[in-house]
Motif scaffolding. Structure first.
Motif, PDB file in Angstrom:
ATOM      1  N   PHE A 168       0.776  -1.548   0.175  1.00  0.00           N
ATOM      2  CA  PHE A 168       0.054  -0.155   0.002  1.00  0.00           C
ATOM      3  C   PHE A 168       1.088   1.482  -0.437  1.00  0.00           C
ATOM      4  O   PHE A 168       0.337   2.274   0.176  1.00  0.00           O
ATOM      5  N   SER A 169       1.944   1.075  -0.273  1.00  0.00           N
ATOM      6  CA  SER A 169       2.992   2.412  -0.414  1.00  0.00           C
ATOM      7  C   SER A 169       2.810   3.396   1.107  1.00  0.00           C
ATOM      8  O   SER A 169       2.796   4.521   0.945  1.00  0.00           O
ATOM      9  N   PHE A 170       3.377   1.812   2.455  1.00  0.00           N
ATOM     10  CA  PHE A 170       2.275   2.764   3.829  1.00  0.00           C
ATOM     11  C   PHE A 170       4.255   3.214   4.758  1.00  0.00           C
ATOM     12  O   PHE A 170       3.823   4.430   5.553  1.00  0.00           O
TER      13      PHE A 170
ATOM     14  N   ASN B 161      -6.195  -7.101  -6.140  1.00  0.00           N
ATOM     15  CA  ASN B 161      -5.097  -8.066  -6.606  1.00  0.00           C
ATOM     16  C   ASN B 161      -4.930  -9.233  -4.787  1.00  0.00           C
ATOM     17  O   ASN B 161      -5.258  -9.951  -4.804  1.00  0.00           O
ATOM     18  N   LEU B 162      -5.613  -8.305  -4.122  1.00  0.00           N
ATOM     19  CA  LEU B 162      -5.222  -9.296  -2.633  1.00  0.00           C
ATOM     20  C   LEU B 162      -6.790  -9.991  -2.581  1.00  0.00           C
ATOM     21  O   LEU B 162      -6.669 -11.318  -2.405  1.00  0.00           O
TER      22      LEU B 162
ATOM     23  N   ASP C  11      -8.275 -11.400  -4.931  1.00  0.00           N
ATOM     24  CA  ASP C  11      -8.857 -11.821  -6.133  1.00  0.00           C
ATOM     25  C   ASP C  11      -7.628 -13.312  -5.216  1.00  0.00           C
ATOM     26  O   ASP C  11      -8.578 -13.964  -5.495  1.00  0.00           O
ATOM     27  N   VAL C  12      -6.823 -13.362  -4.575  1.00  0.00           N
ATOM     28  CA  VAL C  12      -6.751 -14.571  -3.975  1.00  0.00           C
ATOM     29  C   VAL C  12      -6.535 -14.388  -2.013  1.00  0.00           C
ATOM     30  O   VAL C  12      -6.533 -15.551  -1.806  1.00  0.00           O
ATOM     31  N   TYR C  13      -7.035 -13.501  -1.904  1.00  0.00           N
ATOM     32  CA  TYR C  13      -7.524 -13.916  -0.172  1.00  0.00           C
ATOM     33  C   TYR C  13      -8.364 -15.106  -0.212  1.00  0.00           C
ATOM     34  O   TYR C  13      -7.911 -15.290   1.109  1.00  0.00           O
ATOM     35  N   LEU C  14      -9.051 -15.230  -0.709  1.00  0.00           N
ATOM     36  CA  LEU C  14     -10.144 -16.884  -0.284  1.00  0.00           C
ATOM     37  C   LEU C  14      -9.360 -18.606  -0.698  1.00  0.00           C
ATOM     38  O   LEU C  14     -10.511 -19.080  -0.349  1.00  0.00           O
ATOM     39  N   ILE C  15      -9.105 -18.643  -1.213  1.00  0.00           N
ATOM     40  CA  ILE C  15      -7.885 -19.148  -2.065  1.00  0.00           C
ATOM     41  C   ILE C  15      -7.540 -20.566  -0.484  1.00  0.00           C
ATOM     42  O   ILE C  15      -8.222 -21.501  -0.965  1.00  0.00           O
ATOM     43  N   ASP C  16      -7.475 -19.486   0.936  1.00  0.00           N
ATOM     44  CA  ASP C  16      -7.286 -21.232   1.681  1.00  0.00           C
ATOM     45  C   ASP C  16      -8.413 -20.757   2.726  1.00  0.00           C
ATOM     46  O   ASP C  16      -8.134 -21.452   3.532  1.00  0.00           O
TER      47      ASP C  16
ATOM     48  N   VAL D 200     -15.664  -1.870 -10.911  1.00  0.00           N
ATOM     49  CA  VAL D 200     -13.919  -2.142 -10.702  1.00  0.00           C
ATOM     50  C   VAL D 200     -13.712  -3.296  -9.844  1.00  0.00           C
ATOM     51  O   VAL D 200     -13.199  -4.405  -9.813  1.00  0.00           O
ATOM     52  N   PHE D 201     -15.286  -3.489  -9.028  1.00  0.00           N
ATOM     53  CA  PHE D 201     -15.620  -4.796  -7.710  1.00  0.00           C
ATOM     54  C   PHE D 201     -16.099  -5.312  -8.805  1.00  0.00           C
ATOM     55  O   PHE D 201     -15.488  -7.050  -8.772  1.00  0.00           O
TER      56      PHE D 201
END
Length: 196
Positions: A109-111, A162-163, A165-170, A185-186
């Motif tokens: 997040f460039s934080f 992007n996060l 997109d893969v959050y629920l994989i596991d 966009v979602f």
């Protein structure tokens, strides 16, 4: 799957939900409704941070005895200690929920350059980033994001997508529920829009 059963909620004379019943079965949902129609209130109640007058919530057919261990929520309605720096808030949360320090999220997040800034001095976009970092680092199976793209720059929105997109994989039984005024966009990332 989350089921809302017989929900009643009002603030003084303002009835927000009256015998509301709904089943949220998709893994990725975007709740749509005009401002003031209860989107944030619903997420706060699902997360166990607000109480209905009556009604119940079922998560995969069961009630959650301790929602805060299974649910993570990012919302402007949750007040963070604005006199602490972002790093102090993250440190406190890491210790409280017993999770790893979110190095990748902070970088993504460039934080990094804002870690030593008091929360009250952060821009609205950076406050949103801090909220998202605090929520995503918990890796909870149920993820609720209230207006997650509001005030974010385009690079951060893309990183968030992007996060997600893969959050629920596991997390095969997990769910992501967001509220958003600009859902397009979602929806291109697998979210289905449902009216409240």
């Amino acid at each position: 799957m989350i089921e809302v059963v017989g929900l009643n909620k009002q603030f003084f004379n303002n009835v927000v939900f009256k015998n509301y019943n709904q089943v949220f079965s998709d893994q990725k949902l975007c709740i749509e409704a005009p401002n003031g129609h209860g989107k944030t209130t619903l997420l706060m109640m699902l997360a166990g941070l607000d109480k209905p007058q009556s009604g119940s919530f079922l998560f995969a057919g069961s009630t959650l005895s301790e929602p805060t261990k299974t649910v993570a929520i990012a919302s402007d309605r949750i007040t963070l200690p604005d006199f602490l720096t972002a790093k102090q808030i993250i440190d406190l949360s890491v210790r409280t929920v017993d999770c790893q320090w979110p190095h990748e999220l902070v970088k993504g997040f460039s934080f990094t350059e804002f870690l030593n800034t008091r929360f009250s001095a952060l821009s609205s976009g950076n406050q949103k980033k801090c909220q998202l970092i605090l929520t995503l680092m918990r890796k909870s199976p149920y993820l609720f994001l209230d207006e997650p793209s509001a005030a974010l720059d385009q690079m951060s929105i893309q990183y968030l997508l992007n996060l997600l997109d893969v959050y629920l994989i596991d997390k095969p039984n997990g769910q992501i529920i967001i509220t958003c005024h600009e859902p397009a966009v979602f929806t291109t990332h697998g979210f289905r829009c449902v009216p409240l």
